[in-house]
Design an enzyme around this catalytic site. Structure first.
Site, PDB file in Angstrom:
ATOM      1  CG  ASP A   1      -2.099   0.892   1.090  1.00 46.88           C
ATOM      2  OD1 ASP A   1      -2.342   1.387  -0.018  1.00 46.88           O
ATOM      3  OD2 ASP A   1      -2.801   1.106   2.101  1.00 46.88           O
TER       4      ASP A   1
ATOM      5  CG  ASN B   1      -6.999  -1.481  -5.898  1.00 46.11           C
ATOM      6  OD1 ASN B   1      -6.093  -2.227  -5.528  1.00 46.11           O
ATOM      7  ND2 ASN B   1      -7.442  -0.498  -5.131  1.00 46.11           N
TER       8      ASN B   1
END
Length: 231
Positions: A14, A62
């Site tokens: 991340d 995503n």
């Protein structure tokens, strides 16, 4: 082997986009640099005698980002997967919804799995691409139900037969549950990563963005795990 050494470490990669913004780069630059770090980090895991590592590279959420960014990200992921395949260093396995991936990405993943099947290594790498924890469980239940249907077992009878062990086999595929979850970028949540297999995992968070993840960070995470188990 160290009795408190984690057998399965999961990492949420991340912070690529935020790292890129802070460095005046594009989101694609951040992803490219971040995913380019994967072989180095895997070499540290191998040196630490961790037999199984799962990398969350792309979530199902995503896929709903800006189409142009997703398209660029798919190209970057394809390159990262092929790089792992060409290296021949580790066994590669895909976690996620292959049907949700463009054909070129799905093909790269299949090639990596096949090419690395006989890799002479003690480390297996799960690439979580188009992965979501709830989706993983749902897909496992569907596979079980489809199997029972092929055997002519009615739904009500299958429901009576379903066990926790059935779901474990369908979800984990014989791999061990998650022992340690590492998340970069300062976010302090699992976001459903390995929702079933990670039920008992230790959690370790670092404010460092993924492109800045170092061997010292990995050492700190492993130390946290060992200390937690000693307690």
């Amino acid at each position: 082997m160290n009795p408190v050494q984690p057998q399965h470490v999961g990492i949420v990669l991340d912070g690529n986009r935020r790292w890129a913004k802070e460095h005046g780069l594009s989101a694609s630059d951040g992803h490219r640099i971040g995913f380019g770090r994967i072989p180095e980090v895997l070499s540290w895991c191998e040196a630490s005698q961790i037999p199984l590592v799962t990398l969350w590279m792309l979530s199902t959420e995503n896929l709903r980002r800006d189409p142009a960014e997703v398209e660029a990200l798919m190209e970057i992921i394809t390159g990262a997967v092929l790089q792992l395949s060409w290296s021949g260093r580790w066994r590669v396995r895909h976690l996620g919804e292959a049907d949700a991936l463009p054909s070129r990405v799905a093909q790269a993943v299949r090639h990596a799995e096949q090419a690395s099947a006989s890799a002479p290594t003690a480390l297996t790498v799960n690439l979580a691409i188009a992965y979501g924890g709830r989706v993983e469980i749902t897909s496992a239940v569907r596979r079980l139900m489809a199997g029972w249907a092929r055997e002519g077992i009615a739904a009500d009878e299958a429901a009576k037969q379903l066990t926790v062990e059935d779901l474990c086999r369908a979800i984990n595929g014989g791999q061990p549950d998650l022992d340690l979850l590492i998340r970069t970028s300062g976010e302090r949540r699992s976001s459903g990563f390995l929702l079933w297999g990670g039920v008992g995992a230790e959690l370790w968070f670092t404010p460092a963005y993924w492109p800045d993840f170092t061997r010292q960070h990995l050492t700190q995470a492993l130390t946290h795990y060992r200390e937690a188990h000693r307690r």
